[in-house]
Design a protein around this motif. Structure first.
Motif, short mmCIF file in Angstrom:
data_model
loop_
_atom_site.label_atom_id
_atom_site.label_comp_id
_atom_site.label_asym_id
_atom_site.label_seq_id
_atom_site.Cartn_x
_atom_site.Cartn_y
_atom_site.Cartn_z
N THR A 47 91.68 36.44 53.41
CA THR A 47 92.52 35.51 52.64
C THR A 47 92.02 35.41 51.20
OG1 THR A 47 92.98 34.23 54.64
CG2 THR A 47 93.42 33.16 52.54
N TYR A 48 90.70 35.27 51.06
CA TYR A 48 90.11 35.18 49.72
C TYR A 48 90.39 36.45 48.91
CZ TYR A 48 86.49 35.61 46.16
OH TYR A 48 85.81 35.83 44.98
N TYR A 49 90.18 37.60 49.53
CA TYR A 49 90.40 38.87 48.84
C TYR A 49 91.85 38.97 48.35
CZ TYR A 49 90.87 43.88 47.99
OH TYR A 49 91.13 45.10 47.41
N CYS A 50 92.79 38.55 49.18
CA CYS A 50 94.21 38.65 48.81
C CYS A 50 94.55 37.71 47.67
CB CYS A 50 95.09 38.35 50.02
SG CYS A 50 95.01 39.63 51.29
N GLU A 51 93.92 36.54 47.64
CA GLU A 51 94.15 35.61 46.52
C GLU A 51 93.58 36.17 45.22
OE1 GLU A 51 93.06 31.58 47.09
OE2 GLU A 51 94.23 31.34 48.93
N GLU A 52 92.49 36.91 45.32
CA GLU A 52 91.86 37.48 44.14
C GLU A 52 92.55 38.76 43.67
OE1 GLU A 52 88.97 36.23 42.32
OE2 GLU A 52 89.87 34.52 43.38
N ASN A 53 93.25 39.43 44.57
CA ASN A 53 93.89 40.71 44.25
C ASN A 53 95.35 40.71 44.69
OD1 ASN A 53 91.30 42.50 43.56
ND2 ASN A 53 90.82 41.27 45.37
N PRO A 54 96.17 39.82 44.14
CA PRO A 54 97.55 39.69 44.62
C PRO A 54 98.43 40.87 44.24
CG PRO A 54 97.21 38.35 42.65
CD PRO A 54 95.86 38.91 43.01
N ASN A 55 99.46 41.07 45.03
CA ASN A 55 100.50 42.05 44.74
C ASN A 55 101.82 41.27 44.73
OD1 ASN A 55 102.38 44.12 44.66
ND2 ASN A 55 101.24 45.45 46.06
N ASN A 79 103.05 32.23 54.50
CA ASN A 79 102.76 32.84 53.20
C ASN A 79 101.47 33.65 53.24
OD1 ASN A 79 105.04 31.97 51.88
ND2 ASN A 79 104.07 30.15 51.01
N ARG A 80 100.47 33.14 53.98
CA ARG A 80 99.19 33.85 54.05
C ARG A 80 99.36 35.22 54.69
NH1 ARG A 80 94.14 31.81 57.66
NH2 ARG A 80 95.48 32.64 59.29
N VAL A 81 100.14 35.28 55.75
CA VAL A 81 100.38 36.56 56.43
C VAL A 81 101.13 37.51 55.51
CG1 VAL A 81 101.67 37.66 58.29
CG2 VAL A 81 100.25 35.67 58.78
N LEU A 82 102.17 37.01 54.85
CA LEU A 82 102.95 37.87 53.95
C LEU A 82 102.09 38.37 52.79
CD1 LEU A 82 106.44 36.12 53.69
CD2 LEU A 82 105.71 37.96 55.22
N ARG A 83 101.20 37.51 52.31
CA ARG A 83 100.34 37.95 51.21
C ARG A 83 99.39 39.05 51.68
NH1 ARG A 83 99.95 36.46 46.29
NH2 ARG A 83 101.10 34.50 46.50
N MET A 84 98.87 38.92 52.88
CA MET A 84 97.98 39.97 53.41
C MET A 84 98.74 41.29 53.56
SD MET A 84 95.48 38.28 56.25
CE MET A 84 94.43 36.89 55.88
N ILE A 85 99.96 41.20 54.07
CA ILE A 85 100.76 42.42 54.22
C ILE A 85 101.02 43.05 52.86
CG2 ILE A 85 103.00 43.33 54.94
CD1 ILE A 85 103.03 41.18 57.13
#
Length: 337
Positions: free
Chosen positions: A100-108, A136-142
């Protein structure tokens, strides 16, 4: 004075010396105090007061917030407390937080917004709330990790076998042409993430959660005070700035927990005729108290209520249901005794 909590923390000063400090919680005649003791540049011990007052919740928040700031500055407790952020987390839970942290730091953001659009459309087709399909967390990871197969999609925390079977083709079709720089499995994230920054992020998450919990506790006390004073839903809405429906759900929760909501029920039902209340009570006995719609239908027949009239009808029926359920519980207890 009663010392309720005392812990020593140490910090490497950078010149091969260690700074030792203490945090303490004390109580005296119902007054809580939180102190931080640390030597100054001359070695003289100085004491900062982080909190003094009668509220346990506010004291605890001040303690946690102050301690987090000290941990951010490099102090570490000699005796482990709840503020050892990754302690107690299972390997899976820790990895999920790290992802989760990585995705917040590296968003697409482009792909994320595309996935949100898909979720809105699909939820509308299925007549479901969007979050049921995917958070939203799942979609951000995807959007960040860009799985390319069903097997990879199932490795996204929160997106299991059932949802993969339902939505994999649609999701993979949305992201199929996107280029990714890293693949699956996602173990590489643990080596990529900066540990200190990750701990800082965990602190911020925990702090936000505590702030929400404290705000809710303060609002709960205010709600109970207003109800005990004979206040109405309008009074609650004015003081707590919450939607009436949300307030009603909260009132129902508090009633289940054993708090006395009868003054509110009395205040709101005072404008409803006794005849209407008796009809509704009888409807609860015949239709059951799980759903409100059959009860309302038995009251209004073929008449159709809309807008504020419909909202108001559901409000007083909800509150009358609290009284009905309490009476049913009392009867069940008497029958069993």
């Amino acid at each position: 004075m009663n010392i309720v909590f005392l812990n020593t923390l140490e910090k490497n000063s950078g010149d091969q010396q260690v700074i030792s400090a203490q945090v303490s919680i004390v109580e005296e005649q119902g007054i809580w105090s939180v102190y931080w003791s640390e030597p100054d540049l001359t070695g003289k011990l100085t004491q900062d007061e982080w909190f003094q007052g009668i509220s346990w919740d506010e004291m605890l928040f001040a303690f946690r917030q102050g301690l987090r700031e000290k941990i951010r500055s490099g102090f570490r407790p000699l005796v482990h407390t709840e503020l050892d952020l990754t302690q107690g987390l299972s390997g899976k839970a820790k990895m999920t937080q790290m992802l989760t942290y990585y995705c917040e730091e590296n968003p697409n953001e482009e792909v994320f917004e595309s996935l949100r659009a898909w979720r809105r459309e699909q939820a509308a087709r299925e007549k479901k709330a969007p979050y049921i399909l995917a958070t939203n967390r799942v979609l951000r990871m995807i959007s960040v990790f860009l799985p390319q197969t069903k097997e990879e999609l199932q490795q996204i925390p929160g997106f299991g076998e059932q949802k993969t079977a339902q939505y994999a083709d649609q999701l993979l079709g949305r992201i199929g042409e996107c280029t990714r720089t890293n693949g699956f499995p996602l173990d590489w994230v643990a080596n990529y993430v900066d540990t200190m920054k990750f701990e800082g992020w965990l602190l911020a998450q925990k702090e936000q959660k505590l702030r929400i919990e404290l705000d809710r506790e303060v609002s709960k006390r205010k709600l109970l005070e207003i109800v005990a004073g004979g206040g109405s839903l309008a009074d609650l809405q004015a003081n707590l700035t919450m939607p009436r429906r949300e307030l009603l759900l909260w009132v129902e929760d508090l009633d289940r927990e054993g708090y006395d909501m009868d003054p509110l029920v009395e205040a709101e039902l005072s404008s409803i005729s006794e005849e209407e209340q008796i009809k509704a009570w009888n409807a609860y006995e015949s239709e059951g108290d799980r759903y409100l719609k059959p009860v309302l239908k038995s009251l209004i027949g073929t008449e159709e209520l809309k807008g504020k009239e419909l909202d108001r009808a559901y409000e007083w029926l909800r509150l009358l249901r609290l009284r009905f359920r309490r009476e049913k519980e009392r009867n069940a207890i008497q029958a069993a005794s």
